[in-house]
Design an enzyme around this catalytic site. Structure first.
Site, PDB file in Angstrom:
ATOM      1  N   GLY A 104      80.074  -6.297 -61.853  1.00  0.00           N
ATOM      2  CA  GLY A 104      79.644  -4.937 -61.529  1.00  0.00           C
ATOM      3  C   GLY A 104      78.132  -4.809 -61.568  1.00  0.00           C
ATOM      4  O   GLY A 104      77.415  -5.804 -61.509  1.00  0.00           O
ATOM      5  N   HIS A 133      74.318  -5.056 -56.635  1.00  0.00           N
ATOM      6  CA  HIS A 133      73.043  -4.911 -55.945  1.00  0.00           C
ATOM      7  C   HIS A 133      73.132  -5.646 -54.611  1.00  0.00           C
ATOM      8  O   HIS A 133      74.198  -6.191 -54.263  1.00  0.00           O
ATOM      9  CB  HIS A 133      71.894  -5.441 -56.825  1.00  0.00           C
ATOM     10  CG  HIS A 133      72.162  -6.813 -57.380  1.00  0.00           C
ATOM     11  ND1 HIS A 133      72.226  -7.934 -56.586  1.00  0.00           N
ATOM     12  CD2 HIS A 133      72.415  -7.233 -58.641  1.00  0.00           C
ATOM     13  CE1 HIS A 133      72.476  -8.990 -57.335  1.00  0.00           C
ATOM     14  NE2 HIS A 133      72.612  -8.597 -58.590  1.00  0.00           N
ATOM     15  N   HIS A 154      74.834  -9.056 -54.409  1.00  0.00           N
ATOM     16  CA  HIS A 154      76.303  -9.027 -54.315  1.00  0.00           C
ATOM     17  C   HIS A 154      76.740  -8.629 -52.913  1.00  0.00           C
ATOM     18  O   HIS A 154      77.698  -9.169 -52.363  1.00  0.00           O
ATOM     19  CB  HIS A 154      76.874  -7.989 -55.295  1.00  0.00           C
ATOM     20  CG  HIS A 154      76.652  -8.292 -56.735  1.00  0.00           C
ATOM     21  ND1 HIS A 154      75.842  -7.528 -57.539  1.00  0.00           N
ATOM     22  CD2 HIS A 154      77.139  -9.271 -57.528  1.00  0.00           C
ATOM     23  CE1 HIS A 154      75.845  -8.022 -58.779  1.00  0.00           C
ATOM     24  NE2 HIS A 154      76.615  -9.085 -58.794  1.00  0.00           N
ATOM     25  N   SER A 163      71.615  -8.049 -61.933  1.00  0.00           N
ATOM     26  CA  SER A 163      72.019  -6.787 -62.564  1.00  0.00           C
ATOM     27  C   SER A 163      71.144  -6.499 -63.772  1.00  0.00           C
ATOM     28  O   SER A 163      70.941  -5.352 -64.160  1.00  0.00           O
ATOM     29  CB  SER A 163      73.487  -6.866 -62.996  1.00  0.00           C
ATOM     30  OG  SER A 163      74.282  -7.153 -61.877  1.00  0.00           O
ATOM     31  N   ARG A 164      70.626  -7.563 -64.399  1.00  0.00           N
ATOM     32  CA  ARG A 164      69.817  -7.380 -65.611  1.00  0.00           C
ATOM     33  C   ARG A 164      68.410  -6.868 -65.289  1.00  0.00           C
ATOM     34  O   ARG A 164      67.702  -6.439 -66.191  1.00  0.00           O
ATOM     35  CB  ARG A 164      69.748  -8.684 -66.405  1.00  0.00           C
ATOM     36  CG  ARG A 164      71.096  -9.022 -67.052  1.00  0.00           C
ATOM     37  CD  ARG A 164      71.005 -10.197 -67.998  1.00  0.00           C
ATOM     38  NE  ARG A 164      72.192 -10.314 -68.821  1.00  0.00           N
ATOM     39  CZ  ARG A 164      73.245 -11.097 -68.540  1.00  0.00           C
ATOM     40  NH1 ARG A 164      73.264 -11.823 -67.457  1.00  0.00           N
ATOM     41  NH2 ARG A 164      74.289 -11.123 -69.347  1.00  0.00           N
TER      42      ARG A 164
END
Ligand code: PAF
Length: 258
Positions: A31, A34, A37, A184-185
């Site tokens: 999940g 961004h 993905h 994601s981080r």
């Protein structure tokens, strides 16, 4: 777009789709989606009749001191992005493990060193959940990003060694216009920290491009940056790979050596 969280419902869908003999593309994610993905989703969309995205923040791949609890979970935004890209099914289970689960998949060669050394148990968790997701979704094709280079190596080896009938498609790293590899981080980073991350990406790309620059040079340059703590720099057969901490955020990146 179907959104399901139950394992039984996922198994029903994948059994029916498997029978159709059509190409089924899987994009496994945690999940906080961004553009990286979405690039995987678009590639799957192009090559497959059905596209499944899984969203599951897999607890077994996080160490006790890592960011499992604070990992971003913007569920509605993730679903909207999947819907927009024409995903057929999102599988977003709450939990994939029995309370007393005791079976893991452990790759023991390519998972050593680099992230395997810095994050003990990480690749055992990744390999275990990816095999579970393959079993549940039964894809013909599965899409992963090159940014997680060692993860790709571990999954490749697992698929080969355990005769998993899936074609792996590895998609080049997607970067923001400032050069930072999408992750994601990245959303943990303050603007100042992001600037440090951009410098990290710049130096890595510079080092990978020039023959005279090597892992030692990159490590020395990275150590000079204030606000950055070097985890590792390593040259594999064809890539220069690095991980750094910027504040509490750990970023990884890699680039093919020219
Ligand atoms: O790369 C990721 O997001 C995760 O490691 C994966 C492959 C979805 C397994 O949890």
């Amino acid at each position: 777009m179907k959104v399901i969280s139950s394992i039984a419902a996922m198994q029903r869908h994948s059994a029916a789709w498997a029978q159709s003999g059509e190409r089924i593309g899987l994009v496994p994610t945690m999940g906080a989606l961004h553009e990286g993905h979405m690039t995987l989703v678009r590639r799957a969309r192009k090559e497959c009749r059905k596209v499944i995205v899984t969203i599951y923040v897999n607890p077994t791949q996080f160490g006790p001191k890592e960011d499992l609890a604070r990992y971003p979970r913007p569920r509605e935004q993730d679903l909207a992005m999947c819907r927009k890209e024409g995903v057929d099914l999102v599988f977003a289970p709450d939990n994939l493990y029995q309370p007393d689960h005791s079976t893991f998949v452990e790759e023991s060669v390519v998972s050593q060193g680099r992230d395997g050394a810095s994050r003990p148990g990480h690749f055992r968790g990744v390999a275990t959940v990816v095999l579970k997701l393959f079993n549940l979704t039964r894809p013909t094709n599965a899409y992963f990003g090159q940014k997680d280079a060692q993860q790709v190596d571990v999954i490749r080896r697992m698929v080969r060694d355990l005769d998993v009938p899936v074609k792996l498609v590895i998609v080049p790293t997607v970067r923001d216009p400032d050069g930072l590899a999408m992750s994601s981080r990245n959303r943990y980073l303050s603007p100042e920290e992001r600037a440090v991350g951009v410098e990290f990406a710049r130096l890595l790309q510079l080092a990978a491009k020039r023959k005279s620059r090597n892992a030692g040079w990159l490590a020395a340059e990275l150590k000079k940056i204030s606000g950055l703590k070097l985890d590792y720099v390593e040259r594999t057969e064809d890539r220069l790979c690095a991980a750094v901490f910027i504040g509490k955020t750990r970023l990884i990146d890699n680039e093919r050596v020219k």
